[in-house]
Design an enzyme around this catalytic site. Structure first.
Site, PDB file in Angstrom:
ATOM      1  N   HIS A 361     -35.078  16.592   4.387  1.00 11.68           N
ATOM      2  CA  HIS A 361     -34.747  15.875   5.613  1.00 11.68           C
ATOM      3  C   HIS A 361     -33.343  16.202   6.115  1.00 11.68           C
ATOM      4  CE1 HIS A 361     -38.529  13.968   4.726  1.00 11.68           C
ATOM      5  NE2 HIS A 361     -38.585  13.832   6.031  1.00 11.68           N
ATOM      6  N   GLU A 602     -50.883  13.997   6.875  1.00 10.35           N
ATOM      7  CA  GLU A 602     -49.905  14.758   6.089  1.00 10.35           C
ATOM      8  C   GLU A 602     -50.219  14.732   4.596  1.00 10.35           C
ATOM      9  OE1 GLU A 602     -45.951  13.249   6.842  1.00 10.35           O
ATOM     10  OE2 GLU A 602     -46.578  11.177   6.752  1.00 10.35           O
ATOM     11  N   ASP A 626     -45.175  17.779   5.083  1.00 10.80           N
ATOM     12  CA  ASP A 626     -45.733  17.170   3.877  1.00 10.80           C
ATOM     13  C   ASP A 626     -47.103  17.748   3.544  1.00 10.80           C
ATOM     14  OD1 ASP A 626     -43.900  15.356   2.693  1.00 10.80           O
ATOM     15  OD2 ASP A 626     -44.025  14.169   4.519  1.00 10.80           O
ATOM     16  N   CYS A 673     -46.378  17.741  14.461  1.00 10.92           N
ATOM     17  CA  CYS A 673     -44.948  17.447  14.589  1.00 10.92           C
ATOM     18  C   CYS A 673     -44.150  17.937  13.378  1.00 10.92           C
ATOM     19  CB  CYS A 673     -44.726  15.958  14.792  1.00 10.92           C
ATOM     20  SG  CYS A 673     -45.295  14.952  13.413  1.00 10.92           S
TER      21      CYS A 673
HETATM   22  C1  PEP Z   1     -44.034  16.057   8.186  1.00 11.47           C
HETATM   23  O1  PEP Z   1     -44.220  15.691   7.030  1.00 11.47           O
HETATM   24  O2  PEP Z   1     -44.436  17.131   8.650  1.00 11.47           O
HETATM   25  C2  PEP Z   1     -43.273  15.220   9.117  1.00 11.47           C
HETATM   26  C3  PEP Z   1     -43.180  15.531  10.384  1.00 11.47           C
HETATM   27  O3  PEP Z   1     -42.621  14.150   8.610  1.00 11.47           O
HETATM   28  P1  PEP Z   1     -41.275  14.250   7.750  1.00 11.47           P
HETATM   29  O4  PEP Z   1     -40.771  15.665   7.845  1.00 11.47           O
HETATM   30  O5  PEP Z   1     -40.318  13.283   8.317  1.00 11.47           O
HETATM   31  O6  PEP Z   1     -41.733  13.890   6.385  1.00 11.47           O
HETATM   32 MG    MG Z   2     -43.846  13.640   6.439  1.00  7.89          MG
END
Ligand code: PEP
Ligand code: MG
Length: 756
Positions: A361, A602, A626, A673
């Protein structure tokens, strides 16, 4: 054996440089194995020869002066095959070669083990003796174990030693490889930050004002003394006089006649207080840790504790840094969102994290801010960097320490090119995103911090596909109140209205832990994460959803997204809570329909449940970050397996297609996303699969638009069709890159990033 290994590894870890580390290795291994000779050969990267680098038992005059070809002699045999060799009669082996002057004539028993780090041969560890006997199985196992453990230490010492040498012989060696985290290049001064006092993480630095440093040290010391005396007093009744006296002993460690005096002397010689304290403490901690007697060894813990207490006061007293260099490269063991937020944005030109990987993150936040970042740079000698100049290459994941003029010029030219490209792409801002044959595809952005908003609007985003609400939680020291959340969400919704803003409910756990709500687990990515936490804590979920609904009043552009859904029950329970919130806010006088609610796909189970989930909700959004991690069983936060993490893996692509088909069968829209949506190589495939929107970091939006606006749907469909029967990620990447090159888009994508 474990104890002997621990001692050797500890001693070698503490060595100041590679030469000292090698000396220690040969000395300790020879003693532990009771052999007559122990030698280390290291592979020279330039000549590719095996250099005689340290010995105990052979002619030390030859150290550094003699080398073997990579397949010469018994040592070469071990090196070229990467295999162990154990001989009771070395001379009888066809590869045996006597080297005059080494002094090995009388040692006819030979055992060699390759030293391999991450598939890379670093050298060979050899033991020899004169009596004719074969080394036992246990001795073989010991040599293999020790060489495997030492490989990482040698690799680290090689890189850091070379990187820190001001007169580094070549660019190669002052270069440290990490994982590309956020694209772009930054040149600036390294500033190391540590969230908690860490004796091992204090850089050596000249004091600006020695007296001031001495005063700071004395005052910190006095406060620690006071603290300990209070504790001692409180325990007076409960402890025997003998035990109580231990506090006196403990305190005396800091006296002027003991470690306190050493620290003061270093400060007098010009070191700043924090540096002096950490150097003295670490020296003594190591000394205690090496002691044979376990009682004395445990005293290392006391010394560390005392040192850390003093350091905490010193760091508390040091004003919050306001003198950030004009071009700051933030270096941390683990970059946090709050550390990123502390530095004025205009001064932050790069980020280096020793831990984490491209989809951590912290990397995503850096991308959101448009700051180049390298993750997983475990070999960076961070505590010895001082304020040195670094180049951070966020395209290739490399860091250059003390870059030469030539390197600086090369990267400055690249930064100029980037700027020109950004200006060129800015011309696309007003254009619609559609393929040459007219297929429209809305480009949305992922947001989390306020900087994202500015960037997103500048880049012409058509909506927010993912607002990571947890970022607002990470930047505080307690849960934000419902009203604080309402204001935060209102800002997001107002900025984009009437365009949609997709707000994800709190997604903590995994690599996102709130300082005030720590989650300690052995396996956090498979543990208490996302919706699992908030369903267990409905009070957090309810306050958040109410804040979102209230913020939506009069705007109507809110969409609510649920993270980490792995079963339909989680959706049903969440819906019940959302409906309850809706009724509550209506009762409070707000007027609005229930906003669209969607779930993230995910987790692999959600892929197979897509139809059932689509039936229950208004939209789906694929979290490919994920999904890739869980499908490929590759921790997205672990630099060691970064090479295995491929969004373009055929299994991931197959799952994505399955999700789109199942969603559309139910008449449900589906976006993506994850970071893949911002990868220009993946974009044609996502178009051909039928995704309805792509949501990405704002920084990637112009390039993605350029790619889409330069292709036809036929190009995209052809590429997807070419993948039938392709089973390797590398082959997929090659085909995707071919299309980008054929369309003349390579310079927008930096496909040649490793050729620089
Ligand atoms: C993902 O897992 O692709 C996602 C968009 O969520 P994050 O990256 O915040 O886990
Ligand atoms: Mg995620």
């Amino acid at each position: 054996m474990i104890e002997v290994l621990r001692k050797i590894v500890q001693a070698v870890n503490d060595a100041d440089d590679l030469a000292q580390a090698l000396e220690l290795i040969v000395h300790e291994v020879r003693a532990a194995m009771q052999t007559e000779v122990c030698t280390v050969y290291l592979r020279d990267r330039g000549s590719q020869r095996l250099v005689f680098r340290a010995t105990e038992g052979l002619n030390k005059d030859k150290v550094g002066a003699f080398s073997l070809g990579i397949d010469e002699g018994l040592v070469g045999w071990v090196a070229s095959r990467g295999e162990m060799l154990n001989l009771d009669d070395a001379m009888a082996h066809p590869s045996f070669q006597l080297v005059p002057g080494l002094g090995e004539e009388s040692f006819n028993t030979f055992m060699g083990a390759p030293i391999i780090h991450q598939r890379d041969l670093l050298g060979v560890l050899v033991v020899q003796q004169s009596d004719t006997r074969r080394f036992s199985d246990a001795e073989e196992a010991f040599l293999i174990t020790i060489s495997a453990q030492l490989a990482a230490i040698i690799a680290h010492a090689e890189v850091t030693g070379a990187a820190l040498a001001m007169d580094a012989p070549s660019q190669e060696v002052s270069r440290i490889q990490g994982v590309a985290g956020s694209p772009g290049v930054g040149i600036g001064q390294a500033v190391f930050v540590s969230p908690t006092a860490d004796l091992g993480a204090v850089p050596s630095r000249q004091a600006v004002d020695r007296r001031q440093e001495m005063r700071a040290f004395r005052s910190a010391l006095a406060r620690v003394r006071d603290d300990i005396e209070v504790v001692a007093e409180n325990l007076r009744e409960e402890l025997s006089a003998e035990d109580h006296a231990l506090f006196g002993v403990y305190l005396s460690i800091l006296d002027d006649s003991a470690l306190g005096g050493e620290v003061a002397a270093l400060i007098k010689s010009g070191e700043w207080a924090q540096g002096a304290l950490s150097q003295v403490m670490i020296k003594h901690i190591r000394h205690f840790e090496r002691m044979e007697h376990s009682y004395l060894r445990e005293r290392a813990v006391d010394v560390r504790d005392l040192g850390t207490r003093v350091l905490t006061y010193l760091q508390d007293d040091a004003e919050t840094r306001s003198d950030w260099p004009e071009h700051t490269i933030l270096v941390a063991e683990e970059i946090t969102a709050s550390a990123l937020g502390e530095i004025p944005r205009e001064r932050l030109v790069g980020v280096v994290s020793l831990r984490g990987s491209a989809n951590s993150h912290a990397a995503i936040v850096a991308r959101g801010m448009g700051v180049p970042a390298v993750m997983g740079a475990a070999d960076l000698p961070y505590n010895r960097l001082g304020d040195r100049t670094l180049v951070v290459d966020g395209y290739s994941g490399r860091i250059y320490v003390n870059p030469s003029q030539q390197v600086l010029e090369r990267f400055q030219a690249l930064m100029d090119q980037d700027l020109a490209l950004t200006e060129e792409l800015a011309g696309l801002r007003g254009e619609l995103c559609q393929t040459l044959d007219g297929k429209r595809i809305p480009l949305w952005v992922n947001t989390g911090i306020i900087e994202d908003l500015v960037g997103a609007i500048e880049q012409g985003a058509e909506g927010v596909g993912l607002y990571r609400t947890e970022v607002g939680f990470l930047l505080r020291d307690r849960f934000p109140s419902e009203e604080e959340q309402r204001q935060l969400y209102r800002e997001q919704l107002e900025t984009f209205a009437p365009a949609p803003v997709t707000m994800r409910t709190l997604d903590i756990g995994g690599d996102k832990s709130l300082p005030y709500f720590p989650i300690q687990e052995d396996n956090p990515f498979l543990g208490w994460r996302g919706i699992r936490v908030t369903l267990d804590h409905p009070e957090i979920f309810l306050a958040q959803v109410r804040a979102m609904l209230k913020a939506n009043e009069g705007l109507g552009n809110l969409r609510i997204l649920l993270p980490m859904i792995s079963a339909v029950e989680e959706v049903d329970e969440s819906f019940a809570l959302i409906r309850r919130c809706h009724e509550e806010v209506l009762a409070e006088g707000y007027e609005q329909p229930l906003p669209p609610v969607g779930v993230m796909i995910e987790v692999p189970s959600a892929v197979w449940l897509t139809g059932a989930l689509a039936n229950r909700v208004d939209f789906l959004s694929v979290g490919s970050n994920d999904l890739t991690q869980y499908l490929l069983a590759v921790d997205r936060n672990n630099a060691r397996v970064a090479e295995l993490y491929h969004g373009l893996h055929p299994a991931v692509l197959g799952a994505l297609q399955q999700v789109v088909d199942a969603a559309h069968l139910e008449g449900c829209s589906v976006s993506i996303c994850g970071e893949m949506a911002g990868d220009p190589r993946a974009v044609p495939l996502l178009l051909a699969m039928g995704f309805d929107q792509l949501s990405m970091s704002a920084i990637n939006l112009p390039r993605v638009k350029k790619v889409i606006n330069s292709l036809t749907m036929a190009d995209a469909n052809e590429l997807l069709a070419e993948l039938v029967g392709v089973h390797s990620s590398h082959a997929v990447i090659r085909l995707a890159e071919n299309l980008i090159e054929r369309k003349g888009l390579g310079r927008y994508v930096r496909l040649n990033r490793d050729n620089r």
